[in-house]
Design an enzyme around this catalytic site. Sequence first.
Site, short mmCIF file in Angstrom:
data_model
loop_
_atom_site.label_atom_id
_atom_site.label_comp_id
_atom_site.label_asym_id
_atom_site.label_seq_id
_atom_site.Cartn_x
_atom_site.Cartn_y
_atom_site.Cartn_z
N SER A 162 -25.62 74.07 1.31
CA SER A 162 -25.43 72.71 0.76
C SER A 162 -24.79 71.83 1.81
CB SER A 162 -24.49 72.83 -0.46
OG SER A 162 -23.75 71.64 -0.67
N TYR A 173 -17.02 74.56 -4.78
CA TYR A 173 -18.44 74.65 -4.44
C TYR A 173 -18.64 74.50 -2.93
CZ TYR A 173 -23.46 73.40 -4.50
OH TYR A 173 -24.81 73.35 -4.28
N1 LIG Z 1 -29.60 70.12 -6.78
C1 LIG Z 1 -29.04 69.84 -5.61
O1 LIG Z 1 -28.85 68.66 -5.23
C2 LIG Z 1 -28.61 70.96 -4.71
C3 LIG Z 1 -28.09 70.64 -3.47
C4 LIG Z 1 -27.69 71.67 -2.62
C5 LIG Z 1 -27.83 72.97 -3.01
N2 LIG Z 1 -28.33 73.27 -4.24
C6 LIG Z 1 -28.44 74.68 -4.59
O2 LIG Z 1 -29.78 74.97 -4.92
C7 LIG Z 1 -29.80 76.11 -5.79
C8 LIG Z 1 -30.66 75.79 -6.99
O3 LIG Z 1 -30.07 74.73 -7.69
P1 LIG Z 1 -30.85 73.76 -8.71
O4 LIG Z 1 -30.42 72.39 -8.38
O5 LIG Z 1 -32.29 74.11 -8.76
O6 LIG Z 1 -30.11 74.10 -10.06
P2 LIG Z 1 -30.62 74.85 -11.38
O7 LIG Z 1 -29.42 74.89 -12.28
O8 LIG Z 1 -31.86 74.24 -11.88
O9 LIG Z 1 -30.91 76.32 -10.85
C9 LIG Z 1 -29.93 77.29 -10.71
C10 LIG Z 1 -30.47 78.58 -11.27
O10 LIG Z 1 -29.53 79.62 -11.06
C11 LIG Z 1 -29.48 80.39 -12.23
N3 LIG Z 1 -28.23 81.12 -12.34
C12 LIG Z 1 -26.98 80.61 -12.47
N4 LIG Z 1 -26.09 81.61 -12.58
C13 LIG Z 1 -26.80 82.78 -12.50
C14 LIG Z 1 -26.45 84.14 -12.54
N5 LIG Z 1 -25.18 84.53 -12.70
N6 LIG Z 1 -27.44 85.06 -12.42
C15 LIG Z 1 -28.72 84.68 -12.27
N7 LIG Z 1 -29.12 83.40 -12.23
C16 LIG Z 1 -28.15 82.46 -12.35
C17 LIG Z 1 -29.64 79.38 -13.36
O11 LIG Z 1 -30.00 80.00 -14.58
C18 LIG Z 1 -30.72 78.50 -12.78
O12 LIG Z 1 -31.99 79.04 -13.07
C19 LIG Z 1 -28.35 76.42 -6.11
O13 LIG Z 1 -27.87 77.44 -5.26
C20 LIG Z 1 -27.63 75.13 -5.79
O14 LIG Z 1 -26.28 75.32 -5.48
C21 LIG Z 1 -28.72 72.29 -5.11
#
Ligand SMILES: NC(=O)c1ccc[n+]([C@@H]2O[C@H](COP(=O)([O-])OP(=O)(O)OC[C@H]3O[C@@H](n4cnc5c(N)ncnc54)[C@H](O)[C@@H]3O)[C@@H](O)[C@H]2O)c1
Length: 280
Positions: free
Chosen positions: A163, A176
């Site tokens: 991130s 985070y």
């Molecule tokens: N959305 C953004 O702007 C952004 C930016 C930087 C990084 N990220 C990272 O990208 C990744 C995906 O995020 P997203 O935005 O698609 O969010 P999202 O919430 O749609 O996806 C996260 C997924 O992780 C799963 N999850 C959470 N805890 C879990 C566990 N204990 N066991 C198994 N699965 C679990 C959730 O059920 C979900 O399917 C994450 O690592 C997030 O930190 C997102």
Amino acid sequence: MTVPFKIDLTDQVVVVTGGSGVIGGMFCRALAECGARVAVLGRKAENGMPVVADIEAAGGQAMAVAANVMDKDSLMAARQVILDKWGKINILVNCAGGAVRSAEIPQDEYADLEEGTDSFFTVDLENVKRELELNIYGTMLPTQIFGECLVGQENANIINISSMGAFGPLTRIPGYSAAKAAVSNFTEWAANYFAKSGIRVNAIAPGFFQTKQNHALHFNEDGTMKPRSFKIVGATPMGRYGEPEDLVGALLFLLDPKGSRFVTGVVLPVDGGFHEYLGV
Ligand SMILES: NC(=O)c1ccc[n+]([C@@H]2O[C@H](COP(=O)([O-])OP(=O)(O)OC[C@H]3O[C@@H](n4cnc5c(N)ncnc54)[C@H](O)[C@@H]3O)[C@@H](O)[C@H]2O)c1
């Protein structure tokens, strides 16, 4: 979806943790389009079913598997289900993770607060602990469980998701930010550790994307932008939020057995220029 370019992943088996999420689901669809068989992992198998249905409708192969990335037994069980069906694992994408809402600090800085106002001093650090565990332990543990199957496989690759908070702390989300800094650091460690075994380890650091998990931090209930969103767009030279599709090209590049075969240990920002911009 249609990938921006194709790489050949025919018959390769990919495990995507958090594959039922917004970014993870996008990755699953893209990898299937390149010929991979995709295990869509989520805490509940049914959460991954819409992604599996999309992939199958497009003629690909996928299965939804339940697994909690913080629970060794559930990951071991998932690994067995995948090996029983497809016999091998080539690629692991550690996409499960995210910020925990209750770990958020209510204001950008500690200044001029009325007595009794919630602040860093009143946040329950147990929530920060969960956030640290989900993002770093929830990356290391699947790497241990599935990584073992990658040894000796063709095009063995691990992709982690970092991130912008890893390059420097973001306001309000110190847990985070620290967790993702650890994900970047672990990516570099694992790249060194596995280099001679043939496993490449890289990470993608997304900028700001509109997804379910960050919606309340950035947007009001009526969909209008909060002050934080105006700051983000203002600090992104390309002047917009990312769309999950914007990440696909980076993923395919890092997994391309031809194009990136000498690339390991990088944390690749996909951020419209955010982390390079100093504001003036
Ligand atoms: N959305 C953004 O702007 C952004 C930016 C930087 C990084 N990220 C990272 O990208 C990744 C995906 O995020 P997203 O935005 O698609 O969010 P999202 O919430 O749609 O996806 C996260 C997924 O992780 C799963 N999850 C959470 N805890 C879990 C566990 N204990 N066991 C198994 N699965 C679990 C959730 O059920 C979900 O399917 C994450 O690592 C997030 O930190 C997102």
